[in-house]
Every structure is written in C-alpha cells, then in structure tokens.
Design a protein around this motif. Structure first.
Motif, short mmCIF file in Angstrom:
data_model
loop_
_atom_site.label_atom_id
_atom_site.label_comp_id
_atom_site.label_asym_id
_atom_site.label_seq_id
_atom_site.Cartn_x
_atom_site.Cartn_y
_atom_site.Cartn_z
N GLN A 1 3.88 3.91 1.88
CA GLN A 1 3.70 3.69 3.25
C GLN A 1 3.77 4.77 3.98
N LYS A 2 4.68 5.74 3.85
CA LYS A 2 4.75 6.99 4.60
C LYS A 2 3.71 7.65 4.37
N THR B 1 7.80 2.64 -0.52
CA THR B 1 8.08 3.38 0.63
C THR B 1 7.53 4.64 1.04
N GLN C 1 10.66 0.30 -5.21
CA GLN C 1 10.78 0.31 -3.79
C GLN C 1 10.42 1.65 -3.17
#
Length: 163
Positions: A152-153, A149, A145
């Motif tokens: 995605q950033k 994350t 995860q």
C-alpha cells in the motif's frame, strides 16, 4: 563503471544495476512472477466461464466498487483503457455488466455489475480465494499484514491517481 547517471536519485551511493541486484531481489520482477502464476492458475476456470484476465479484473473491482466511470475502472482493474473497452463490450453483450449514464455528467458512462456478472464472479471466487491463500502458505498473519501495508505504501509512492 556500474553507476547510472540519474538526476532524480541521490548521488550519495551508486545506483545498482539489475545484474547486481538480481532478479530474486528485484521487487517488480517478483510481483510480476506472482501475478503471472496467480492468473495462470485461474485461466482454465476463467475460460470455462467465458472470461479473460481483463474481464475477471473488471468484475472483481465492480463487485467491490460498483458503477465506476470507465477511466477509473481501468485504473482499479490495472488494464489499459483500450483493452478494457473491448472487454466491456463483450461483458455487456454477455449480460455481465451494464453501461449507465452518469447522473451529473452526460459525457461519462458508468459501468455496473449485473446479477449475472456477480454470479459469474461468485463461481470463480473460491478458486481466487484458494490461490490467494496458497500464496501466503507458511506466512504468518503479521507478516502478511506487514507485506500488504508495504505494498500500500509502495502504491501510494508511485500512483498517478488519487484513488
């Protein structure tokens, strides 16, 4: 003389060259290696289904976000629009996707997945899911995860579209 002159990058520290970073520490290289291996693992099964990587990506995206304009589908599928256009011709011919006029803009064509296209992706999905799981073998859910994350950033940092 390892400093590279780039006006966009803060000059407080010299910019490292690729040889100093090393391929094993260069994220774009690692991401390309991972995706190359993932695609190679699926290649034979895709070929058996009459699919290529661009076709598979288009079907995968459309299975989640249906009826996209071609320009948006190209972004989501990470395929050059000219390559995607050729792939879509074949997918339409094979009955895996359909072209629909946009209800609000006659200049826009939307691409939708057909039941046949969904069935083809459903055949490929178990292999896609196995290969995805294999990538994260030995990696905890928390690490996975955190990695997603971070990706995605990173995507938000570099994207050129609002989606």
């Amino acid at each position: 003389m390892n400093e590279i002159d780039t006006p966009e990058i803060e000059k407080s520290q010299p910019l490292q060259r690729l040889g100093e970073i090393g391929l094993s520490n260069f994220a774009p290289y690692l991401m390309n290696r991972i995706m190359g291996r993932y695609n190679a693992e699926l290649r034979q099964e895709m070929t058996d289904l009459g699919l290529t990587t661009p076709k598979m990506r288009a079907l995968a995206v459309l299975s989640v976000i249906d009826a996209l304009p071609i320009s948006e589908l190209a972004v989501y599928a990470v395929v050059e629009q000219s390559t995607l256009s050729r792939a879509l011709e074949q997918l339409v011919s094979d009955g895996l996707v359909r072209r629909d006029p946009d209800a609000n803009d006659s200049r826009v064509t939307r691409i939708g997945i057909t039941e046949t296209g969904r069935a083809a992706l459903d055949q490929l999905w178990p292999s896609m899911a196995r290969n995805y799981a294999e990538m994260f073998k030995g990696i905890s859910d928390e690490e996975r995860q955190a990695f997603v994350t971070t990706l995605q950033k990173m995507l938000k940092n570099i994207r050129k579209h609002d989606f």
